[in-house]
Scaffold this active site. Structure first.
Site, PDB file in Angstrom:
ATOM      1  N   ASP A 161      -1.485   0.421   0.637  1.00  0.00           N
ATOM      2  CA  ASP A 161      -0.753  -0.832   0.440  1.00  0.00           C
ATOM      3  C   ASP A 161      -1.609  -2.059   0.717  1.00  0.00           C
ATOM      4  O   ASP A 161      -1.422  -3.109   0.088  1.00  0.00           O
ATOM      5  CB  ASP A 161       0.482  -0.866   1.351  1.00  0.00           C
ATOM      6  CG  ASP A 161       1.624  -0.034   0.804  1.00  0.00           C
ATOM      7  OD1 ASP A 161       1.414   0.675  -0.197  1.00  0.00           O
ATOM      8  OD2 ASP A 161       2.734  -0.079   1.378  1.00  0.00           O
ATOM      9  N   SER A 189       4.361  12.518   7.593  1.00  0.00           N
ATOM     10  CA  SER A 189       4.647  11.739   8.791  1.00  0.00           C
ATOM     11  C   SER A 189       3.498  10.787   9.145  1.00  0.00           C
ATOM     12  O   SER A 189       3.200   9.873   8.379  1.00  0.00           O
ATOM     13  CB  SER A 189       4.952  12.706   9.940  1.00  0.00           C
ATOM     14  OG  SER A 189       5.355  12.042  11.098  1.00  0.00           O
ATOM     15  N   LYS A 241       7.924  12.281   4.476  1.00  0.00           N
ATOM     16  CA  LYS A 241       8.693  12.172   5.721  1.00  0.00           C
ATOM     17  C   LYS A 241       8.573  10.747   6.248  1.00  0.00           C
ATOM     18  O   LYS A 241       7.528  10.352   6.767  1.00  0.00           O
ATOM     19  CB  LYS A 241       8.195  13.160   6.773  1.00  0.00           C
ATOM     20  CG  LYS A 241       8.982  13.094   8.086  1.00  0.00           C
ATOM     21  CD  LYS A 241       8.418  14.044   9.128  1.00  0.00           C
ATOM     22  CE  LYS A 241       9.227  13.996  10.425  1.00  0.00           C
ATOM     23  NZ  LYS A 241       9.153  12.690  11.108  1.00  0.00           N
TER      24      LYS A 241
END
Length: 525
Positions: A298, A287, A312
């Protein structure tokens, strides 16, 4: 003609406004449910608990959705909110139950108990003149008696080693902080180590305090440990990522069927815009922990080390009921800056299979070999700066995989731990030797350098294991287990004499994920 009731509500998770429409017309699903509930209440052969009936209906509906939509009772909601909001109201002690007696492990610094003179090693035997020792009272009942509204008084009876009489203390309850930053320290010259256990209301503030203290000590690089971090508040994760990224860099975005895309971007005013960053994850990182990890990966701001995360990628909105209970309903997916949704696959209504995912990963050998992980080529993405390949559809794959070491945590070790044999032996040992240990090792540095776990303590653990029919399968397993237990016991003693930071200072020297990050930093071989 259909009648509709439109409610405009604002909820904390995403701070969005949404229109909720209810069809109350003839033959509508809501009317059908209402008729069914009324019929059961008034016509069923036996009496029924109407509140439980409604709760079961809500749970039944949610069970047919995704695995993360859930319902919690008022009591469960209160406990959950305490851990996320960062405080509860009580007397400020850490304790364990030893032989039906509450043993104080530590008092919270400047907390209510410390202020009146409660000490580590004290035993609380009564609360408001009611015995809690020797009466087989549950931990939950004891906690309920000790906690209470801020400003209220509670009288406790205390037995203290070396004191004949039972001591009486009147403690004024207060707000007790719950720390979500488990540990922080300078792990090597110039390298800060910060471990976050969960993301709550106070996490960002705790993180910044830790980071600034370590930067004052010369830290320029950071190891951010999110192993076993199950998540929490999205906003806490966003605030922390902001410290690492340049102005307008995308951190995360959310989007759902009835919720428009909402982006969270960096302000460019962070305190860690330069320096190397390593994020540590494992199969229990989920999460909000994955939001932080995904953004840093990224945006090519840091390196991810460890094992594939939980997966999640769903966002829940809390819907509160008048009785204090709550429904947490999934209303959107979240996406990392490259556009990845890292939610692992699930079948609606099949929560049992979803919950077995980690067991299945273990059986397939994923925890021991990266080659056992098969990622979907159709879910390939590229990082935004260096154009490295990353994947969506099932957790975040680290840049450097570190396998689980089966020689560190043997089956024998896991059995001893599961039966609480190791932790109970530590509690009794520290309780008996606390004064002499503090005298012999006035600082953690001296303790860390010189302390050796006594062989008698190891012998007691092995003997207790044998009493409970727990034995090593061979000498190799025994030797490996003893080595790991010694490290664990030293860390537990350090925790009980000082704090969780000292616990992790001991444990991290044999944590392979942490050590891999240090190797990549060029700080270890």
């Amino acid at each position: 003609m259909k009648k509709f009731l439109t409610i405009v509500a604002c909820f904390a998770t995403l701070t969005l406004q949404a229109q909720l429409q209810f069809n109350l017309g003839k033959g509508s699903p809501l009317q059908k449910m209402q008729v069914a509930e009324m019929a059961i209440k008034n016509l069923y052969v036996d009496s029924v608990n109407e509140n439980k009936l409604v709760e079961d209906a809500i749970k039944g509906m949610l069970e047919q959705l995704d695995p993360h939509s859930s319902y919690s009772s008022a009591k469960e909601t209160k406990a959950m909110n305490e851990s996320l909001q960062g405080s509860f109201e009580g007397i400020g002690v850490q304790f364990n139950i030893v032989k039906d007696t509450l043993l104080i492990i530590q008092t919270i610094v400047n907390g209510p108990s410390e202020k009146v003179g409660i000490m580590a090693g004290d035993r609380i035997v009564s609360v408001n003149d009611s015995a809690i020792s020797g009466v087989k009272m549950s931990r939950e009942d004891i906690v309920r008696r000790l906690r209470g509204p801020k400003g209220t008084l509670v009288k406790v009876g205390v037995v203290r080693p070396g004191i004949k009489d039972v001591l009486t203390f009147r403690i004024k309850r207060d707000k007790i902080p719950i720390e979500t930053v488990d540990a922080y320290y300078l792990i090597r010259p110039g390298v800060a180590y910060i471990r976050i256990g969960s993301f709550g209301a106070t996490t960002y503030e705790e993180f910044m305090q830790a980071l600034m203290k370590l930067q004052v000590k010369g830290a320029t690089d950071l190891i951010l440990d999110l192993q076993d971090n199950g998540g929490g508040y999205l906003q806490a994760a966003v605030s922390i990522v902001n410290e690492f990224l340049q102005r307008n860099d995308l951190i995360v975005y959310t989007q759902g069927r009835n919720t428009s895309r909402q982006e969270f971007r960096a302000h460019g005013n962070g305190g860690m815009l330069t320096g190397k960053v390593f994020v540590l994850i494992n199969e229990y990182s989920a999460s909000a922990a994955e939001i932080v990890t995904g953004a840093i990966q990224d945006q090519d701001r840091g390196i991810v080390v460890g094992r594939r995360s939980f997966g999640k990628g769903l966002v829940q909105r809390p819907i509160e009921f008048a009785d204090g209970s709550m429904m947490r309903l999934t209303i959107a997916h979240y996406y990392t800056p490259s556009g990845r949704c890292i939610q692992k696959p699930y079948v609606k209504g099949d929560n049992a299979n979803y919950e077995k995912d980690l067991d299945n990963r273990f059986k397939k050998g994923e925890f021991y070999s990266a080659d056992s992980i098969h990622l979907n080529d159709s879910l390939k993405y590229q990082t935004l700066r260096r154009k490295r390949t990353v994947y969506g559809g099932g957790g975040i794959m680290p840049d450097y995989f570190v396998p689980l070491d089966s020689t560190q945590f043997t089956h024998y070790h896991r059995q001893l731990a599961a039966k609480s044999i190791i932790i109970n032996a530590n509690i009794q040992y520290v309780d008996k030797h606390r004064k002499e240990l503090k005298k012999k090792y006035p600082t953690f540095a001296e303790f860390n350098k010189k302390y050796q776990v006594p062989q008698t303590l190891i012998n007691e653990i092995v003997a207790e294991g044998e009493k409970q029919m727990i034995k090593a399968k061979n000498q190799t397993e025994l030797n490996n287990t003893i080595a790991s237990i010694k490290t664990q016991l030293k860390a537990l003693v350090a925790r009980d004499l000082w704090h969780m930071s000292e616990y992790f200072q001991v444990m991290n020297e044999s944590n392979h994920v942490v050590q891999k990050a240090l190797v990549l930093l060029g700080k270890d071989k």
